[in-house]
Design a protein around this motif. Structure first.
Motif, short mmCIF file in Angstrom:
data_model
loop_
_atom_site.label_atom_id
_atom_site.label_comp_id
_atom_site.label_asym_id
_atom_site.label_seq_id
_atom_site.Cartn_x
_atom_site.Cartn_y
_atom_site.Cartn_z
N MET A 160 0.85 -1.37 0.00
CA MET A 160 0.00 -0.05 -0.25
C MET A 160 1.00 1.43 -0.10
O MET A 160 0.66 1.91 -1.03
N PRO A 161 1.60 1.25 1.04
CA PRO A 161 2.52 2.69 0.97
C PRO A 161 3.24 2.81 -0.30
O PRO A 161 3.59 4.08 -0.76
N LEU A 162 3.94 1.71 -0.78
CA LEU A 162 4.88 1.95 -1.70
C LEU A 162 4.22 2.40 -3.07
O LEU A 162 4.72 3.22 -3.76
N TYR A 163 3.03 1.42 -3.55
CA TYR A 163 2.30 2.10 -4.50
C TYR A 163 1.79 3.56 -4.48
O TYR A 163 1.76 4.13 -5.30
N ALA A 164 1.64 3.77 -3.30
CA ALA A 164 1.15 5.26 -3.10
C ALA A 164 2.10 6.20 -3.52
O ALA A 164 1.92 7.23 -4.06
N ALA A 165 3.12 5.90 -2.58
CA ALA A 165 4.33 6.64 -3.21
C ALA A 165 4.56 6.70 -4.63
O ALA A 165 4.95 7.81 -5.15
#
Lengths: 225, 252
Positions: free
Chosen positions: A187-192
């Protein structure tokens, strides 16, 4: 610090390095597409009648097949059949460029047709040949008018470039996937990655808007700034 | 302004002139699935890392050749090898008869068992997972994907649904999301996920025979295969091999 945030911060330099790869692919494809699109557009507007179906065929062909199909067709099909060893990166630039040329040619064609017909007549009156008139009178104006359409094209190619990860081009998407499978912080990485793409889109469109203002034709632009 | 255009033109030209360097010394390219921890992945700096990467580096040094590791899609790894885009696959590849028809394998170096991974709190048995209406995730292009499809679905006529993923960790992610009941994979990546504190457990095996990992090479590269096998045999006798197993695979 919470773990998701830590994972993003950890991966950020690596992802940003990937945005450089993405930009080189996109700008390379746009430049390559541009070099093909200008002759295509000129041929479509001023070319002999025999050429018309060929140009139309090109546009129809490259607009009608999904990017992923093309990438695989070139990388595993054409390159293998012809025994040429192109890197995934080169294939990505060429394929995106060929597809972009089809779209860009239509942007330029629209811009050329939007110029008053008198422009070329005036060029002839000055003793210019048709080729000279197109090159020095028509195109400089048409290209200026194409910038808004061009920035649209930039944002489309930028997003399309993420698909090239399927060939192993280590752009933003591929790198995000690598880090996510190692850390399980999807989640956080694809958001980034999404945020990086948003910033790149914004920067490009801003840059082109700036260019548009710089080179606008006084009294003959779409809107006064 | 003119300078900038010239630069841009040169840059574009360079792009097309960049062909694989035919340098004096050949650098062998190892195609890896960088989404396959602990055997192959990329570290924080983006450098390829993992059990197979470290092992091949040692072999290259020992046998006196240069190697670089290139991440790419697992699904098309054999076509890439045959198309000479890469020269070797050292990335947790199972030795199978079907693959042997297309490529040569090194000596086996690791035994692997196929397992089903489910949520830690799941009260499921393997039989329940394989029942009708359930969904099982697999990584596209893997031996387990093929085996399950051929044996459990086509031969046995079991009615569960097979869902394809880009990588084992993505399948695990969907197990956690509850979209699929379980994911089938090699035991090493399964243990890797558990060691990274993901709330999953190994449910058990599902009847697929054990496999061995080997490095895949093109059939015609017999000299290179000789070098790889000699280096691999040597490496497996060293304490460094045990260290690699401890660092990468048996980590708790």
């Amino acid at each position: 610090m919470p773990e998701p945030l830590l994972a993003v911060l950890d991966a950020l330099p690596y992802l940003l390095e990937g945005s450089f790869v993405t930009l080189v692919v996109v700008l390379g494809a746009m430049a390559f597409g541009f070099c093909l699109a200008v002759p295509l557009a000129v041929a479509q507007v001023y070319g002999p009648r025999r050429l018309q179906p060929l140009v139309a065929l090109y546009v129809w062909f490259f607009r009608g097949i999904p990017l992923l199909v093309f990438l695989f067709l070139f990388y595993f099909g054409l390159c293998t059949a012809l025994d040429i060893n192109l890197s995934a990166f080169t294939v990505a630039v060429v394929v995106l460029g060929l597809i972009s040329a089809a779209y860009q040619s239509q942007i330029f064609r629209g811009a050329i047709l939007s110029l008053p017909e008198g422009q070329l007549k005036a060029a002839r009156a000055l003793g210019m040949s048709d080729a000279k008139g197109i090159l020095f009178i028509i195109l400089p104006q048409a290209l200026r008018l194409s910038i808004p359409g061009w920035s649209n094209e930039y944002s489309i190619i930028l997003k399309d470039s993420a698909v090239t990860y399927a060939l192993g081009v280590t752009e933003i998407m591929a790198r995000t996937h690598f880090v996510a499978t190692r850390t399980y912080q999807h989640m956080p990485l694809y958001a980034a990655a999404g945020v990086i793409f948003l910033v790149l889109t914004w920067l490009g469109i801003r840059g082109l808007r700036f260019l548009e203002q710089k080179v606008r034709i006084p009294g003959y632009s779409h809107h006064e700034f | 302004m003119r300078k900038a255009w010239q630069l841009a033109a040169v840059a574009v030209l360079c792009l097309f002139l960049v062909s694989p360097a035919s340098a004096a010394e050949k650098i062998y390219v190892n195609g890896i699935d960088a989404n396959f921890p602990p055997f192959a992945y990329v570290d924080k700096k983006g450098v390829p890392d993992g059990f197979d990467i470290k092992a091949l580096d040692w072999i290259a040094k020992d046998q006196g050749f240069k190697v670089k590791h290139q991440p790419q899609d697992w699904d098309s790894i054999v076509p890439s090898l045959l198309a000479k885009k890469i020269d070797i696959v050292a990335s947790g590849m199972s030795i199978t008869d079907a693959r042997k028809k297309q490529v040569n394998f090194s000596i086996p170096y690791w035994k692997i068992q196929q397992v089903l991974v489910a949520r830690k709190d799941a009260r499921l048995t393997v039989e329940q997972v394989l029942a009708a209406g359930s969904k099982i995730g697999v990584q596209r292009g893997t031996t387990e994907a093929k085996w399950i499809d051929e044996n459990l679905i086509k031969k046995k006529g079991l009615k569960f649904q097979l869902v394809q993923y880009d990588s084992a960790p993505l399948a695990i992610e969907d197990v956690l999301n509850g979209r699929i009941a379980a994911a089938a994979m090699d035991d090493a990546p399964a243990k890797d996920a558990i060691s990274k504190k993901k709330a999953v457990k190994i449910l058990g095996t599902f009847g697929m025979p054990d496999e061995q990992f080997g490095y895949a090479l093109r059939k015609e590269d017999t000299v290179f295969l000789g070098k790889i096998n000699a280096g691999l045999k040597k490496l497996m006798k060293t304490p460094y091999w045990k260290e690699l197993v401890k660092t990468y695979i048996d980590k708790k």
